[in-house]
Write an enzyme that holds these catalytic residues in place. Structure first.
Site, mmCIF file in Angstrom:
data_model
loop_
_atom_site.group_PDB
_atom_site.id
_atom_site.type_symbol
_atom_site.label_atom_id
_atom_site.label_comp_id
_atom_site.label_asym_id
_atom_site.label_seq_id
_atom_site.Cartn_x
_atom_site.Cartn_y
_atom_site.Cartn_z
ATOM 1 N N HIS A 3 -17.686 -9.915 5.784
ATOM 2 C CA HIS A 3 -16.385 -9.301 6.030
ATOM 3 C C HIS A 3 -15.634 -10.088 7.084
ATOM 4 O O HIS A 3 -16.159 -10.331 8.178
ATOM 5 C CB HIS A 3 -16.562 -7.843 6.486
ATOM 6 N N GLU A 30 -12.229 -9.501 8.713
ATOM 7 C CA GLU A 30 -10.942 -8.887 9.064
ATOM 8 C C GLU A 30 -10.273 -9.862 10.027
ATOM 9 O O GLU A 30 -10.870 -10.239 11.040
ATOM 10 C CB GLU A 30 -11.153 -7.525 9.721
ATOM 11 N N GLU A 47 0.828 -1.212 0.000
ATOM 12 C CA GLU A 47 0.000 0.000 0.000
ATOM 13 C C GLU A 47 0.865 1.266 0.000
ATOM 14 O O GLU A 47 0.934 1.999 0.996
ATOM 15 C CB GLU A 47 -0.987 -0.059 1.161
ATOM 16 N N GLU A 68 -9.197 3.903 0.164
ATOM 17 C CA GLU A 68 -9.247 4.078 1.621
ATOM 18 C C GLU A 68 -8.254 5.134 2.121
ATOM 19 O O GLU A 68 -8.507 5.808 3.110
ATOM 20 C CB GLU A 68 -8.998 2.746 2.327
HETATM 21 C C1 NOJ Z 1 -8.213 -2.362 5.564
HETATM 22 C C2 NOJ Z 1 -9.072 -2.587 4.353
HETATM 23 O O1 NOJ Z 1 -8.380 -2.265 3.178
HETATM 24 C C3 NOJ Z 1 -10.326 -1.779 4.532
HETATM 25 O O2 NOJ Z 1 -11.117 -1.848 3.365
HETATM 26 C C4 NOJ Z 1 -11.068 -2.295 5.742
HETATM 27 O O3 NOJ Z 1 -12.200 -1.517 5.962
HETATM 28 C C5 NOJ Z 1 -10.186 -2.230 6.987
HETATM 29 N N1 NOJ Z 1 -8.918 -2.833 6.741
HETATM 30 C C6 NOJ Z 1 -10.853 -2.928 8.162
HETATM 31 O O4 NOJ Z 1 -10.958 -4.294 7.895
HETATM 32 CA CA CA Z 2 -5.953 -1.959 2.817
#
Ligand code: NOJ
Ligand code: CA
Length: 714
Positions: free
Chosen positions: A403, A405, A179, A509
């Site tokens: 989702h 994470e 990134e 983001e």
């Molecule tokens: C980074 C991801 O790129 C983003 O899209 C996401 O909302 C956050 N992490 C939280 O999972």
């Molecule tokens: Ca990311």
């Protein structure tokens, strides 16, 4: 200039070139050219060392570069004897389940060199495939007598460029994975210090070599563009390119925590090392070599994999800062709020609604060290009534996008994988966005055989294998995956078409949570198509309409943080849907920012699955114009974007079908507009076009233009 040969001539050329080299070099030196005659590969075994060179249009572009593998139990880099040189020609075509184009031609000449090490008779094959759009080669290590498991310590694969040319790169072994914004320097200037000077400060302690990620793109003085990458990265660690202050680069494999590069057992094929070559930069984005070097589709039934568009409860956390993922008064994923998104999504025909913060695990330190609370992947947060929401979505003809994470707590995720995807199937979720936030460099916890914690790199073999495990489990439950903080795209979507998209670059983001001075610059999305996006979908999450003064100081303090202004325009956001390919695209802004805006119609219209794609023009970091034909209608779409400079681009409408007249709806910036001046003003007009028309795309600084072409009924 490309020379076109008919099939007979192509085969004759292939055989002739091999014969010529065979006859004068008796098994030591061989070469052949691509079907269109533009690329020429030569391979030599000189004093026990295998080398290759590649020419384009009779100019050497990669010169005399070494090949070989060193392992702890054998050395196949030196003292090599070539036993056989076998060659064959291949012509084929296959159909993509979804993609930038429906049919993919798979034509190449192949040479297989089988080698033995002089000293101990260890064996290795190197397989070369030469396509019109580049070269792929891989090492094939058969079972070695008396050796079961072994560690690869180094891969001696060199890429010695003939010219020290401008290149576009992001650093490897750096804290934030892929990134980063791109640096543009000569190959010989690549260094972390240079990156710190030009892009972002990375000075300070280092724990890895001076290296860059792939795809690594460079463009020569004569315009020929070259990207080094890899295809079918499996059971191996990812390849970075080591820079040494010259125009020569070398494969550098991301190590395990113990320093070994790859842990192997028995026979092994490495990923393909690829050199994608274009006459100009505009040839690169459409290269199909990466896909052709992957295995065919392994999934028997793919009816459940659906391209489409989604909205999401996301920008209100990461962008506008009005909600939180975790518990508290501003928790976003509350049943009633989610139902509002469902209402909006279903009214406008979206396929999915992403909901982040729906589960447990967000309350303690989830970001960004890997040390947070464990996430639960089938435990909804008490404020998210999963059954009610699943039923409401079902009734409204829309799906929840799940989702996961992970916070890179890999063991925790793997222990729940089956239950997590079974939960998805039960709740009608057919796409899951996964995430692997951990901003440490070498900071992914792995529990070794003795129960001790080891820290791994994000892009090493441990993670490559993890990502594959998740994908295969998801397929079992008929779930498609969009991975954030992924391993790079090496064409795996051909084998597993449920690998629909991934992030793996700086996405939208960063315009959310970062202040203006570190936002994505206007040139960022004019670099991506020639680097990260070569033959690879990306979840960039375009479609922000509220581009200025959109972020609150905090969820509690609803005053505007004036430090935010996305360097884009609404027209450019629309153009991204055509320029940045993904079968699943997000309309990332809040529903309230779309309501009543006529430009929203383009997002509703634009498809995400294409019959055909063409790049009409493009220069890396400056501009690009892409046109795509819908797979399910006769409509064409055009997206054109520029960097910080205004420009006029003449385009021919020759892509349109002859004899037809098209109604075109044009979405463009005012000519005195651009990202600073009038980012949110869109001029919408209707024009007629025919195949022999010419049109000038006018783009103000940081702007874009999007067009939908619909044939008039005859
Ligand atoms: C980074 C991801 O790129 C983003 O899209 C996401 O909302 C956050 N992490 C939280 O999972
Ligand atoms: Ca990311």
């Amino acid at each position: 200039m490309k020379i076109k040969f008919n099939d007979l001539i192509k085969s004759l050329l292939f055989i002739t070139v091999l014969t010529i080299f065979n006859s004068c070099n008796v098994g030591r030196f061989q070469g052949f050219s691509s079907h269109d005659g533009s690329l020429m590969l030569t391979v030599e075994n000189h004093n026990g060392m295998l080398t290759y060179s590649l020419s384009k249009n009779e100019k050497v572009i990669i010169e005399n570069s070494r090949l070989g593998i060193k392992a702890d139990k054998f050395d196949l880099s030196d003292g090599l004897k070539a036993i056989t040189w076998d060659s064959k020609d291949h012509e084929g075509k296959w159909t993509q389940v979804w993609g930038e184009q429906k049919e993919v031609e798979d034509n190449y000449g192949e040479m297989l060199v089988s080698l033995k090490s002089n000293k101990n008779a260890f064996k290795m094959n190197v397989r070369f495939r030469l396509f019109d759009d580049g070269l792929g080669f891989r090492y094939e290590i058969p079972e070695q007598d008396g050796i079961d498991s072994y560690n690869i310590l180094d891969e001696i694969t060199e890429f010695n460029f003939a010219e020290d040319s401008p290149s576009w790169w992001i650093p490897a072994y750096a804290y934030r994975r892929y990134e980063f914004l791109y640096a543009n320097t000569l190959i010989s200037e690549i260094s972390r210090d240079k990156f710190s000077e030009l892009v972002e400060d990375l000075t300070g302690p280092r724990i890895g070599p001076e290296a860059v990620h792939t795809p690594f793109t460079t463009q020569r003085e004569d315009g020929i563009a070259i990207a080094i990458h890899e295809a079918n990265l499996a059971n191996y660690s990812s390849m970075t390119l080591k820079a040494n202050g010259t125009k020569n680069m070398e494969c550098d494999l991301m190590p395990w925590s113990d320093g070994t590069k790859v842990k192997a057992k028995g026979a092994l094929n490495t990923p393909w090392r690829t050199i994608i070559v274009g006459e100009t930069a505009a040839d690169l984005p459409l290269s199909t070599l990466t896909l052709n070097l992957n295995e065919p589709n392994k999934l028997e039934n793919t009816d459940w994999i659906k391209p489409g568009k989604y909205i999401g409860l996301w920008w209100e956390m990461i962008g506008t800062n009005q909600s939180t993922w975790g518990s508290g008064p501003h928790h976003g994923a509350q049943t009633e709020r989610v139902k509002e998104y469902i209402d909006f999504g279903s009214k406008y025909g979206f396929d999915g609604v992403l909901v982040e913060g729906w589960n447990t695990g967000w309350d303690e330190n989830w970001c960004c060290t890997g040390d947070g609370e464990n996430f639960g992947f089938y435990e909804p947060h008490p404020e998210f009534d999963n059954e009610e929401i699943a039923e409401y979505a079902w009734k409204n003809g829309i799906r929840i996008v799940g989702h996961h994470e992970t916070g890179t707590q890999i063991a925790n995720y793997e222990s729940q994988l089956d239950s997590a995807f079974a939960y998805c199937r039960k709740n009608g979720i057919r796409v899951v966005k996964t995430g692997y936030v951990n901003d440490g460099s070498k900071n992914i916890k792995r529990i070794d055989e003795d129960g001790n914690v080891q820290k791994e790199w994000h892009h090493g073999q441990y993670m490559v294998e993890h990502f594959r495990k998740v994908l295969e489990t998801a397929a079992k439950y008929e779930v498609s995956i969009v991975v954030h903080e992924p391993i790079k795209d090496t064409g795996l979507r051909r084998t597993y078409p449920n690998m629909v998209s991934r992030e793996g670059a700086r996405g939208q983001e960063f315009n959310g949570f970062m202040p203006i001075d570190v936002h994505n610059k206007p040139d960022h999305t004019t670099i991506l198509p020639f680097t990260r996006l070569i033959c690879a979908p990306m979840d960039y999450t375009s479609g922000i309409f509220d581009l200025k003064d959109y972020r609150y100081n905090s969820p509690d303090d609803r005053t505007i943080n004036t430090n935010h202004h996305i360097p884009s325009t609404i027209s450019k956001e629309l153009a991204h849907y055509v320029v940045i390919y993904a079968p699943i695209q997000m309309a990332a802004d809040l529903p309230e920012n779309y309501k009543g805006n006529p430009a929203f119609q383009f997002i509703l219209d634009v498809p995400t699955d294409w019959e055909e794609t063409k790049i009409l023009n493009g220069e890396i970091g400056k501009y690009i114009t892409t046109v795509r034909k819908d797979r399910n209608s006769d409509d064409w779409y055009l997206g054109s974007i520029t960097n910080e400079n205004a420009r006029r681009l003449d385009v021919q409408m020759s892509f349109l079908e002859s004899g037809k007249e098209y109604n075109a709806t044009i979405y463009k910036d005012p000519i005195d507009g651009g990202w600073e001046a009038k980012p949110e003003e869109v001029i919408i007009s209707n024009v007629q076009f025919k195949q022999d028309d010419q049109y000038t795309v006018e783009l103000p600084p940081g702007g874009g233009q999007a067009i939908r072409f619909t044939p008039k009924s005859q």
